[in-house]
Design a protein around this motif. Structure first.
Motif, PDB file in Angstrom:
ATOM      1  N   SER A 271     -81.457  54.091 124.443  1.00  9.23           N
ATOM      2  CA  SER A 271     -82.264  54.136 125.671  1.00  9.23           C
ATOM      3  C   SER A 271     -81.372  54.290 126.894  1.00  9.23           C
ATOM      4  CB  SER A 271     -83.103  52.870 125.803  1.00  9.23           C
ATOM      5  OG  SER A 271     -84.027  52.789 124.752  1.00  9.23           O
TER       6      SER A 271
ATOM      7  N   GLY B 287     -86.727  48.938 127.084  1.00 11.81           N
ATOM      8  CA  GLY B 287     -86.433  50.129 126.266  1.00 11.81           C
ATOM      9  C   GLY B 287     -85.575  49.773 125.101  1.00 11.81           C
TER      10      GLY B 287
ATOM     11  N   ASP C  43     -88.103  58.862 124.259  1.00 12.81           N
ATOM     12  CA  ASP C  43     -87.506  57.617 123.771  1.00 12.81           C
ATOM     13  C   ASP C  43     -88.555  56.878 122.950  1.00 12.81           C
ATOM     14  OD1 ASP C  43     -85.841  55.530 123.262  1.00 12.81           O
ATOM     15  OD2 ASP C  43     -85.709  54.816 125.326  1.00 12.81           O
ATOM     16  N   GLU C  44     -88.404  56.926 121.658  1.00 16.00           N
ATOM     17  CA  GLU C  44     -89.336  56.313 120.715  1.00 16.00           C
ATOM     18  C   GLU C  44     -90.802  56.702 120.966  1.00 16.00           C
ATOM     19  OE1 GLU C  44     -88.554  52.404 119.363  1.00 16.00           O
ATOM     20  OE2 GLU C  44     -86.636  52.300 120.392  1.00 16.00           O
TER      21      GLU C  44
HETATM   22 MG   LIG Z   1     -84.350  51.710 123.128  1.00 15.37          MG
END
Ligand SMILES: [Mg+2]
Ligand SMILES: Nc1ncnc2c1ncn2[C@@H]1O[C@H](COP(=O)(O)OP(=O)(O)OP(=O)(O)O)[C@@H](O)[C@H]1O
Lengths: 334, 276
Positions: free
Chosen positions: A64, B276, A181-182
């Motif tokens: 991330s 995140g 991101d994911e």
């Molecule tokens: Mg992450």
């Protein structure tokens, strides 16, 4: 020149060390100690236009953090980072028009208003001409089956529905690069599949470059030709998935289903292979041969076995991508 | 690159921020209960000050150049205009930074400061339409409030109050940015509100204070939020005094905006997108 160039990129987080208790709190007021976390450690790679790259690593690896720097919202501690001839964090305003971003954990849509209103807003923010906007929206709407969702406020959508809407939101302004991101975190199989197919399509047909992080390795295997693996902020592997397989010593196995009961000891005597090979009797009719991919190829083994016994069926077991990546994560080469 | 980019134009730029204003307006509509409580709170505030000053004026007819009627007008109009210029962009900013949601703004082609201002204006717009009118009606029915000194004064009062909104937003934005350095700034926000109430002259007219304090507050932006517009409304500023007050406000609009931009520049280096 490559579309994305990353050279010796670093990000160090400073974590303020809190001392415990009243005395500690007083000490903290005057004197502050920091823990340094090197979340991204001197990484370099470059990505060409049109690539679809999987960026994987265990929890806390620095994925991330990298994506945040690539999208221009986090300033690197040091290193060079150029995308499409722009420096993301310095030319943020210009840069954001050229990229699309989806963080699976959050939504860029407005929570309280219907999805279609959010899209209209994005049209104004990105200043997309109406005809462009409409043609893109109708295309994506069909691909991701958004029609029934458009008039619902985001807060009432399920996770998978929201993710599909977010994905479309990130593409309305026709970006060159898409950072994800994911994007499939918490989605069911069908949800994952529809996003997977969608990404494949926009990569193929629109030529959008995609960088994607995920913990779902099946997804990576199905979608990405190239894989970058990172842990503790360092790149462990950068290349294609087949290359990854040949890079490691892996245990494979072949199971033979025989027609007649067989004499295991006798067979073991007769079958002599070079290298690290073991035979195993599973039951009366099944024989398993374990070997490593370095020493032998399966054809050779099958050839030898067929000479000795009558075979009804053969099953070759490949090491799963999970197994390989698990090996990389745990730092073992063999 | 195959893709076509669309150039920015001023009008499109304006529309963009206008949208943020609209969204904020709609968001306010969603909080009906806090709206009602807000109206009641304002009326209670004005009432409390009314009775306080009434007691104070028991002995003398005028205090520091204000008679009771002027004083009541000062307080009521002060709170009415506060109901307009107030916004919560500081709190919103803090929450966004804390949750990391600020990332979702930063990935869009918008100027962060103008976006926050637009949100603030959206809230003000909501108030002028739905919040301020009931307060005006109730307070004018309950208390003896004078009208503006003249139509000209009314005009400049409105202009001046609009500038208050911008100054207030400028200060709020800059203070809100501090949350990037300190994750919890509720204490700072609380003291900021107290300081603005005091130094803007909302609680007590600034010319009731000792001379040194008046001189001190004249150098600060806060008096431009409430004290100057109220002096205009009451007709205590004319001619050059009026022009000076309005120019001073303009100056503070520019200064607070520039400071905000500078602080943002510094903050950007510090900003950690959480999560995140
Ligand atoms: Mg992450
Ligand atoms: N805002 C922050 N402040 C301090 N440290 C942080 C911050 N964000 C991340 N880190 C640290 O940096 C490292 C990398 O975090 P990052 O979020 O990039 O991991 P990740 O690869 O995305 O992990 P995951 O798969 O769990 O999402 C972690 O050790 C994390 O604790």
């Amino acid at each position: 020149m490559a579309l994305i160039e990353v050279e010796k990129l670093n990000k160090v987080y400073k974590n303020f060390k809190r001392k415990e208790g009243l005395k500690g709190a007083l000490v903290n007021m005057i004197y502050r100690e920091y823990d340094e976390i090197r979340a991204v450690d001197d990484i370099s790679f470059s990505i060409n236009s049109g690539e679809l790259v999987g960026y994987i690593g265990p929890n806390g690896a620095g994925k991330s953090t990298t994506i945040k720097m690539l999208t221009g919202i986090l300033i690197p501690t040091s290193g060079r980072l150029v995308v499409n001839n722009l420096i993301p964090y310095k030319q943020r305003y210009e840069y954001t028009k050229q990229i699309g971003v989806v963080f699976g954990q959050r939504t860029q849509l407005w929570w309280d208003i219907p999805v279609i209103e959010s899209f209209k807003l994005l049209r104004k923010i990105y200043q997309i001409p109406k005809d462009h906007y409409e043609s893109r929206l109708s295309k994506f709407k069909n691909l991701l089956d958004l029609k029934p969702l458009l008039n619902i406020p985001v807060r009432k959508l399920s996770l998978g529905q929201r993710m599909r809407c977010d994905l479309v939101a990130s593409l309305l302004h026709n970006p060159d690069v898409l950072f994800l991101d994911e994007p499939t975190i918490g989605l069911d199989i069908i949800g994952k599949l529809s996003i997977r197919q969608f990404l494949e399509k926009i990569n193929n047909e629109l030529g959008i470059t995609i960088i994607l992080t995920t913990h779902d390795l099946k997804e990576i295997e199905a979608l990405c030709k190239r894989l970058i693996t990172i842990d503790h902020g360092k790149i462990l592997y950068d290349g294609d998935i087949d290359g990854l397989r040949s890079c490691y010593t892996l245990n494979r196995s072949i199971t033979f289903q025989l027609i007649k009961n067989f004499d295991f000891d006798n067979l073991e005597q007769k079958l002599k292979f070079d290298g690290n090979v073991t035979l195993e009797r599973l039951d009366q009719l099944r024989l398993k041969i374990n070997f490593s991919n370095e020493s032998l190829n399966p054809a050779k083994i099958i050839e030898n076995v067929i000479k000795e016994v009558e075979v009804h069926d053969i099953a070759i077991e490949e090491p799963s991508i999970e197994e390989i990546v698990g090996r990389i994560y745990s730092g073992k080469k063999n | 690159m195959s893709t076509r980019r669309f150039p920015d134009s001023v009008i499109d730029g304006f529309i963009k921020y206008n949208e943020y204003m609209r969204i904020s307006f709609h968001k306010m509509l969603a909080y009906r209960v806090s709206y009602l409580i807000g109206v009641i709170t304002y009326i209670i505030h004005v009432s409390v000050y009314y009775f306080l000053y009434k007691a104070l004026y028991h002995q003398s007819h005028t205090i520091n150049g204000y008679d009771l009627q002027q004083m009541v007008t000062y307080v009521a109009i002060g709170w009415i205009s506060k109901s307009f210029y107030l916004n919560y962009i500081d709190r919103e900013l803090t929450e966004e930074v804390k949750s990391g949601h600020v990332a979702m703004d930063l990935i869009k082609p918008i100027d962060f400061q103008l976006m926050c201002f637009a949100r603030g204006l959206g809230q003000s717009l909501f108030r002028i339409v739905l919040f301020t009118p009931p307060i005006i009606i109730v307070t004018t029915c309950m208390f003896p409030i004078s009208g503006p000194a003249s139509p000209v004064h009314m005009f400049f009062f409105i202009l001046s109050t609009f500038l208050s909104v911008l100054i207030y937003s400028g200060i709020n934005y800059t203070i809100g940015l501090l949350s990037i350095f300190f994750l919890s700034i509720s204490g700072i926000l609380y003291s900021k509100n107290m300081i603005i109430e005091l130094l803007s002259g909302l609680l007590i007219p600034l010319d009731w204070f000792p001379l040194w304090f008046q001189k001190f507050s004249a150098f600060l932006p806060f008096q431009a939020i409430a004290f100057l517009p109220l002096k205009i409304y009451l007709g205590r500023l004319d001619g050059s005094g009026l022009v000076y007050a309005i120019s001073l406000q303009f100056l503070w609009v520019i200064i607070t905006m520039l400071i905000g931009r500078l602080v943002w520049k510094i903050c950007q280096r510090q900003i950690l997108i959480q999560g995140g």
